[in-house]
Design a protein around this motif. Sequence first.
Motif, PDB file in Angstrom:
ATOM      1  N   TYR A 507       0.867  -1.230   0.082  1.00 18.33           N
ATOM      2  CA  TYR A 507      -0.005   0.067  -0.225  1.00 18.33           C
ATOM      3  C   TYR A 507       0.771   1.391  -0.063  1.00 18.33           C
ATOM      4  O   TYR A 507       0.440   2.279  -0.240  1.00 18.33           O
ATOM      5  CB  TYR A 507      -1.053  -0.176   1.280  1.00 18.33           C
ATOM      6  N   ILE A 508       2.171   1.291   0.215  1.00 13.17           N
ATOM      7  CA  ILE A 508       2.899   2.330   0.569  1.00 13.17           C
ATOM      8  C   ILE A 508       3.619   2.500  -0.801  1.00 13.17           C
ATOM      9  O   ILE A 508       4.435   3.671  -1.184  1.00 13.17           O
ATOM     10  CB  ILE A 508       3.945   2.477   1.587  1.00 13.17           C
ATOM     11  N   ILE A 509       4.095   1.370  -1.732  1.00 14.08           N
ATOM     12  CA  ILE A 509       4.863   1.530  -2.767  1.00 14.08           C
ATOM     13  C   ILE A 509       4.194   2.297  -3.737  1.00 14.08           C
ATOM     14  O   ILE A 509       5.304   2.898  -4.614  1.00 14.08           O
ATOM     15  CB  ILE A 509       5.146   0.025  -3.182  1.00 14.08           C
ATOM     16  N   PRO A 510       3.083   2.412  -4.391  1.00 14.69           N
ATOM     17  CA  PRO A 510       2.565   3.147  -5.492  1.00 14.69           C
ATOM     18  C   PRO A 510       2.815   4.731  -4.870  1.00 14.69           C
ATOM     19  O   PRO A 510       3.252   5.462  -5.886  1.00 14.69           O
ATOM     20  CB  PRO A 510       1.183   3.216  -5.378  1.00 14.69           C
ATOM     21  N   GLY A 511       2.634   5.263  -3.737  1.00 15.64           N
ATOM     22  CA  GLY A 511       3.058   6.565  -3.443  1.00 15.64           C
ATOM     23  C   GLY A 511       4.482   6.784  -3.594  1.00 15.64           C
ATOM     24  O   GLY A 511       4.935   7.949  -3.935  1.00 15.64           O
ATOM     25  N   VAL A 559      11.111  -1.586  -9.637  1.00 14.96           N
ATOM     26  CA  VAL A 559       9.849  -1.958  -8.313  1.00 14.96           C
ATOM     27  C   VAL A 559       9.431  -3.490  -8.176  1.00 14.96           C
ATOM     28  O   VAL A 559       9.477  -3.952  -7.106  1.00 14.96           O
ATOM     29  CB  VAL A 559       8.669  -1.040  -8.717  1.00 14.96           C
ATOM     30  N   GLN A 560       9.157  -4.088  -9.309  1.00 13.32           N
ATOM     31  CA  GLN A 560       8.603  -5.428  -9.150  1.00 13.32           C
ATOM     32  C   GLN A 560       9.666  -6.457  -9.111  1.00 13.32           C
ATOM     33  O   GLN A 560       9.395  -7.470  -8.662  1.00 13.32           O
ATOM     34  CB  GLN A 560       7.829  -5.611 -10.535  1.00 13.32           C
ATOM     35  N   ASP A 561      10.922  -5.911  -9.279  1.00 16.14           N
ATOM     36  CA  ASP A 561      12.060  -7.176  -9.039  1.00 16.14           C
ATOM     37  C   ASP A 561      13.128  -6.341  -8.569  1.00 16.14           C
ATOM     38  O   ASP A 561      14.117  -6.182  -9.248  1.00 16.14           O
ATOM     39  CB  ASP A 561      12.457  -7.833 -10.574  1.00 16.14           C
ATOM     40  N   PRO A 562      13.103  -6.159  -7.276  1.00 13.45           N
ATOM     41  CA  PRO A 562      14.248  -4.944  -6.712  1.00 13.45           C
ATOM     42  C   PRO A 562      15.524  -5.589  -6.784  1.00 13.45           C
ATOM     43  O   PRO A 562      15.654  -6.887  -6.393  1.00 13.45           O
ATOM     44  CB  PRO A 562      13.729  -4.812  -5.324  1.00 13.45           C
ATOM     45  N   LYS A 563      16.615  -5.184  -7.331  1.00 13.83           N
ATOM     46  CA  LYS A 563      17.892  -5.600  -7.463  1.00 13.83           C
ATOM     47  C   LYS A 563      18.985  -4.571  -6.632  1.00 13.83           C
ATOM     48  O   LYS A 563      19.885  -5.066  -6.172  1.00 13.83           O
ATOM     49  CB  LYS A 563      18.492  -5.575  -8.798  1.00 13.83           C
TER      50      LYS A 563
END
Length: 619
Positions: A507-511, A559-563
């Motif tokens: 819930y905090i990632i889109p912001g 974002v979807q695959d953090p490296k």
Amino acid sequence: MQYLEGRKYVVQGIFLVVALIFLTRLFFMQVLDGTYKLAADKNTLQRLVQTPYRGLIYDRKNVPLVQNTPVYDLMVVPREVKNLDTLRFAELLQIPLEDLRASLIAAKKYSRVKPSPILQNLTTADLAIILDKLGDFPGFRTQTRMARAYRTPNLAHALGYVGAITPAFLEKPKYAKYQPGENVGISGLESYYEQTLMGRRGVQYKMVNVRGIEKGKFRGGEFDTLSVAGQDLHLSIDAELQAYGEQLLAGRRGSIVAIDPKTGEILAFVSAPRYDPKLLTGKGSGNRYMALLNNPDRPLFDRPLMATYPPGSVFKLVNELVALQLGVVQPSTGFECNQKLVKCTHRHEYPGNVSIAIKNSCNPYFYQVLRAVVQRGQAPNKYDDAHIGLAQWQKMVKSFGLGEKLGVDMSQEKRGLIPSPEFYDHKFFNKKENRQHRWSFRNVYSLSIGQGEIGITGLQMANVLATIANRGYYYTPHFVRGIGNGGPLPEFQQKHYTAVDTTLFKYIIPGMEMVVDGNGGTGNLASLSQYGITMAGKTGTVQNPHGFDHATFAAFAPVQDPKIAIAVFIENSGFGGTSAAPAAGLMIEKYLRGKVAPHRKRWEDWVMYGDFTKHLHGM
């Protein structure tokens, strides 16, 4: 009677035989002692400790960072020194007579029978001059050892350095097997992994004559033991990324820490101002160390581990997650930007939900979020209620690895501070009046925007972003991904979950994405959307009562695959969005793409040379 008389003669006979045996042994011992004394006049038994080959250090791509190079030490065994002409010997060594005498006194104080160093780090040319005439000075000998050679001018704060063991070290039980003149890791990874890098000593026993000429092994070498080389360290550090980060912060004060969220491996560890690790090797290293120590810019200070700052607005992410876990807010909860509660840094749209609030970093919104956490009506009055609520808040925040040492493989890590109710009880106790002043949320509201008494390190902030990237857990950050042919230490392979449910992090990632790539986001200068790289981040401006504000920015990508998760602190640099954000964007671009696009050189110049104290025009 005859029987008793017979026993008397038998006993007397036994005593006579024993006496003859004793006298015979005594005679032969005297003869042998004379023989051994004659031999001792010609030969001396030497116990030579063989220092093992110290393990090497490589980066994550197996690029050598630290190797070994041979150097020579002049040693003395005080008991073997005979009629020393100190003036002549000092002239041979080209050292002051007072220094020679002081070294000899120190050697006698340590041991009369064990070797102690007189001169260290001699070059081959130095050795050639001494060796020709060393036979005229019994009791002195040379010793070859391997000294550290740094193949990189970077990463000094993490690598640490190696130096000759001091008398203070020798008094510690863990260094009981070391001898004067030997090297030991003093700081950083060289110290933390000392036992791994050092290996195991060997011992040789040799016979030498009075002029120091070797006469062979003692009893064929049956008592000799072989040394075992130390194990190599394979670091997670990306040497190219590290060099780039140090270049970006050259001339600044601050830190950059980058972590691989999937493993906890530290990719970059920048402390600025920096210094070259080669300065603390070889002749004169002691003087160079003192120069660094007395430098007002404090280049020896390890900022990522030891400098604690208020985190500023980056901390709003943690407060929001705690509030979501406690159920006092929902993702759709909105709060008015009421500047009567606390000032907001800029005008922005109504923070009608958590994403908009994060994007605009609305101070009044997060004031009301933390108030909802601390004041939950758990006690009849606001003071007891705040005491209970803050205790619960502190426990949950500390589960993110804050307020405690993370356990990184470095010894100088600081805890930082997440204040407890007891902290404020002490703070608001009036010693003059000898009474406790009660406190409520109004006294601690600055915690809501990451200010006040909170203190975290750059490493801890990067780890918070790694935790968010993983949606709720982290691995203890570490530098060493492999020891010898094995992996890292077991403690670095365990997941640590926070007190916040893993389903709430989404819930905090889109912001956070809107901060970087949203219209009017405070971290737009970090954006890499032109390369198809998504990033989630948060800017922060840390109030500084002693000067211009500090700037910070923390993010992870993709974002979807953090490296990579990264945290940047730049002291006295104002808004995080105008200084720390572009620095982080450049570092992430360098790591994920392997290069920085030529047209983005203006951002490199801005980070390295720009005047952050002025408003950013046309950038």
